[in-house]
Design an enzyme around this catalytic site. Structure first.
Site, PDB file in Angstrom:
ATOM      1  N   LYS A 266      -5.278   4.232   2.793  1.00  9.62           N
ATOM      2  CA  LYS A 266      -6.003   3.172   3.390  1.00  9.62           C
ATOM      3  C   LYS A 266      -5.758   3.118   4.765  1.00  9.62           C
ATOM      4  O   LYS A 266      -6.644   3.144   5.649  1.00  9.62           O
ATOM      5  CB  LYS A 266      -5.351   1.848   2.866  1.00  9.62           C
ATOM      6  CG  LYS A 266      -5.861   0.741   3.516  1.00  9.62           C
ATOM      7  CD  LYS A 266      -5.184  -0.476   2.692  1.00  9.62           C
ATOM      8  CE  LYS A 266      -3.675  -0.875   3.125  1.00  9.62           C
ATOM      9  NZ  LYS A 266      -3.531  -1.605   4.389  1.00  9.62           N
ATOM     10  N   ASN A 267      -4.466   3.127   5.296  1.00 12.08           N
ATOM     11  CA  ASN A 267      -3.974   3.018   6.594  1.00 12.08           C
ATOM     12  C   ASN A 267      -4.649   4.187   7.581  1.00 12.08           C
ATOM     13  O   ASN A 267      -4.401   4.044   8.683  1.00 12.08           O
ATOM     14  CB  ASN A 267      -2.322   2.706   6.650  1.00 12.08           C
ATOM     15  CG  ASN A 267      -2.374   1.281   6.390  1.00 12.08           C
ATOM     16  OD1 ASN A 267      -3.209   0.495   5.928  1.00 12.08           O
ATOM     17  ND2 ASN A 267      -1.045   1.031   6.079  1.00 12.08           N
TER      18      ASN A 267
ATOM     19  N   CYS B 263       0.391 -13.371   9.348  1.00 12.13           N
ATOM     20  CA  CYS B 263       0.245 -13.354   7.843  1.00 12.13           C
ATOM     21  C   CYS B 263       1.473 -13.527   7.045  1.00 12.13           C
ATOM     22  O   CYS B 263       2.389 -13.694   7.724  1.00 12.13           O
ATOM     23  CB  CYS B 263      -0.506 -12.148   7.686  1.00 12.13           C
ATOM     24  SG  CYS B 263       0.702 -10.676   7.431  1.00 12.13           S
TER      25      CYS B 263
ATOM     26  N   ARG C  89       2.998 -11.196  13.475  1.00 11.44           N
ATOM     27  CA  ARG C  89       2.077  -9.961  13.888  1.00 11.44           C
ATOM     28  C   ARG C  89       1.249 -10.272  14.961  1.00 11.44           C
ATOM     29  O   ARG C  89      -0.188 -10.292  14.935  1.00 11.44           O
ATOM     30  CB  ARG C  89       1.354  -9.542  12.709  1.00 11.44           C
ATOM     31  CG  ARG C  89       2.404  -9.306  11.546  1.00 11.44           C
ATOM     32  CD  ARG C  89       1.695  -8.955  10.328  1.00 11.44           C
ATOM     33  NE  ARG C  89       1.047  -7.439  10.561  1.00 11.44           N
ATOM     34  CZ  ARG C  89       0.511  -6.822   9.567  1.00 11.44           C
ATOM     35  NH1 ARG C  89      -0.040  -7.474   8.551  1.00 11.44           N
ATOM     36  NH2 ARG C  89       0.065  -5.665   9.857  1.00 11.44           N
TER      37      ARG C  89
ATOM     38  N   ASP D  53       6.511  -0.435   4.363  1.00 11.55           N
ATOM     39  CA  ASP D  53       5.941  -0.628   3.281  1.00 11.55           C
ATOM     40  C   ASP D  53       6.147  -0.237   1.911  1.00 11.55           C
ATOM     41  O   ASP D  53       5.589  -0.195   0.971  1.00 11.55           O
ATOM     42  CB  ASP D  53       4.427   0.180   3.621  1.00 11.55           C
ATOM     43  CG  ASP D  53       3.625  -0.589   4.720  1.00 11.55           C
ATOM     44  OD1 ASP D  53       3.870  -1.766   5.138  1.00 11.55           O
ATOM     45  OD2 ASP D  53       2.506   0.221   5.382  1.00 11.55           O
TER      46      ASP D  53
ATOM     47  N   ARG E  90      -6.445  -4.698  -2.206  1.00  8.79           N
ATOM     48  CA  ARG E  90      -6.664  -4.561  -1.051  1.00  8.79           C
ATOM     49  C   ARG E  90      -6.410  -2.991  -0.409  1.00  8.79           C
ATOM     50  O   ARG E  90      -6.740  -2.468   0.355  1.00  8.79           O
ATOM     51  CB  ARG E  90      -5.957  -5.149   0.018  1.00  8.79           C
ATOM     52  CG  ARG E  90      -6.347  -6.757  -0.119  1.00  8.79           C
ATOM     53  CD  ARG E  90      -5.649  -7.629   1.024  1.00  8.79           C
ATOM     54  NE  ARG E  90      -5.590  -6.949   2.159  1.00  8.79           N
ATOM     55  CZ  ARG E  90      -5.125  -7.322   3.292  1.00  8.79           C
ATOM     56  NH1 ARG E  90      -4.354  -8.450   3.168  1.00  8.79           N
ATOM     57  NH2 ARG E  90      -5.212  -6.741   4.451  1.00  8.79           N
TER      58      ARG E  90
END
Ligand code: EPZ
Length: 430
Positions: A22-23, A119, A124, A315, A407
């Site tokens: 995803k990233n 968030c 951030r 993560d 997500r």
């Protein structure tokens, strides 16, 4: 809102194939804005953030065509961009929308991006992205919740960013990616120091080079970019998701099972493999794209500190915490990247974990028998940590707000189910 029901206690066995990262897919899709020609991207995972990125590019007037079978392939064409804007409605669901700022400034010299707020995991800010663009000649103001950026000048040709020497005060992944993209079309040379070295940055760099960008310094903290007049179309396949890979390594270890994890990139897993081995998991690199993990030996406590790549990824912190609840002794976990990334801990405590938190440190005493209950997911990786805890908990765990997990993890219920987990998705009202 959908929920997951997990009945814990099953050792996971079998083979699981890893999806695209995803990233990596997020910046690579944003990079398609840098050219008027066609960009074909393969191995894009079917996850919500990439649907959001696709909506954002479409909003800007890019044409995004998606082929679903066998994997998601995207073709993006952006001959004209009539709306150089990322609206609040999209940015509020996905902070990574900020990744369109660099490409828009490079190609059009103007952009209006809703300011991403904080968030669940931290404040951030994006100040480092903005400071770097200012060094490249952009004029930036923020008003009414929007970043308004422009390069002074007339017409698109006159509005080019200028090469600059930029030292990031702090290592930032999307900041590095944004400015790397911005520099590809700037006038002159840009030198970026203290860059993020995450594999996703390198994947973007490789694609930009295929588009005609002139960049040196792959995988290092210093990138040199010589701006070119224009970039052209290309075809690119995104790298495997290293966080999904790490999550399945923990799943194999924590359940005392045995998994073959295919389609992955073992070279990106150095820190996670080393840490899980210290904690008692048996992991071997079976071949260039396959890892095998075997649990069953007693898990033992091992301290872990999150760091930028090549260190242990933030993560993977929640997933490691789930493992630490089952390891004998005290594991001290130190989160150095985000200031508020322990929301999963209080939910794990509700399941019976023995965790105390002071500032950036969490001390996990194990092994603690976990018992299923209803827990709330607070962010993507926290949900993954809770899911892993649910896999070893006694009885039924209900995870609410799994939109967070959707997500970033492709078909997670199906993938876990196929290797023996008792997990189901219960659909609820949106
Ligand atoms: C990227 O976020 C990832 N997102 C995150 O993945 C990941 O957790 C994070 O990098 C760290 O590895 C994407 O790649 C889309 P940072 P990013 O800028 O780029 C501070 C997931 O679960 N900072 O590297 O937003 C910041 O507050 C996610 O997939 C500033 O102070 O993270 C943080 O403390 C969540 N000013 C630190 O730097 C800035 O201008 C690192 O953040 C930018 C960042």
């Amino acid at each position: 809102m959908d929920k997951f029901l997990i009945r814990g206690g099953k050792a996971l066995r079998g083979t699981v194939a890893i999806s695209g990262a995803k990233n990596s897919a997020l910046p690579v899709m944003a990079a398609a804005l840098l050219t008027a020609e066609k960009v074909a991207i393969h191995n894009i995972p079917k996850v919500r953030d990439l649907i959001t990125m696709s909506k954002l590019l479409t909003f800007m007037d890019a044409k995004v065509t998606v082929t679903e079978v066998p994997a998601s392939d995207y073709v993006i064409e952006a001959p004209r961009l009539n709306h150089a804007e990322a609206p609040y409605e999209l940015v509020k669901t996905m902070r990574a929308s900020i990744l369109t700022l660099g490409p828009l400034m490079a190609r059009l010299g103007v952009a209006r991006i809703s300011l991403p707020g904080g968030c669940a995991i931290g404040a951030r800010p994006v100040d480092l992205h903005l400071k770097a663009l200012e060094r490249m000649g952009a004029e930036i103001t923020t008003s009414h919740g929007y970043i308004e950026a422009k390069v002074p000048g007339n017409g698109t040709k006159g509005r080019r960013l200028k090469g600059a020497h930029i030292v990031f005060e702090k290592i930032t992944v999307t900041g590095t990616e944004n400015i790397l993209m911005a520099a590809t079309l700037a006038d002159g040379e840009t030198i970026l120091e203290n860059c993020a070295r995450e594999p996703e940055v390198t994947d973007l760099l490789v694609m930009l080079r295929k588009m005609g960008a002139q960049i040196e310094g792959d995988g290092t903290a210093t990138l040199r970019i010589r701006g070119v007049a224009e970039l052209h179309g290309t075809e690119h396949s995104v790298i495997p998701d290293r966080i999904e890979t790490g999550t399945f390594l923990v799943a194999g270890a924590i359940t005392g099972g045995e998994l073959a994890i295919t389609n992955c990139e073992p070279e990106h897993q150095g820190a996670v493999i080393a840490k899980l081995k210290q904690a008692g998991a048996c992991i071997e690199i079976a071949d260039k794209t396959t890892l095998r993990v075997r649990g069953g030996k007693k898990l033992v406590a091992s301290n872990m500190t999150t760091e930028e790549f090549p260190g242990f990824a933030t993560d993977m912190q929640a997933q490691y915490m789930a493992l630490a609840t089952q390891a004998e002794g005290a594991s001290v976990i130190t989160e150095t990247i985000f200031e508020n990334r322990y929301l999963h801990a209080s939910e794990m405590i509700r399941m019976g974990a023995n965790i105390s938190i002071e500032g950036r440190q969490a001390v996990v005493h194990g092994p603690a028998p976990l018992s299923g209950t209803t827990v709330q997911a607070s962010d993507l990786r926290a949900s993954a940590g809770l899911m892993l805890a649910g896999l070893v908990a006694n009885g039924e765990t209900v995870i609410e707000r799994v939109y967070h997990i959707d997500r970033g993890y492709e078909r997670i219920v199906e993938k876990l189910g196929a290797v023996g987990a008792e997990i189901e998705r219960v659909h609820g009202p949106a």
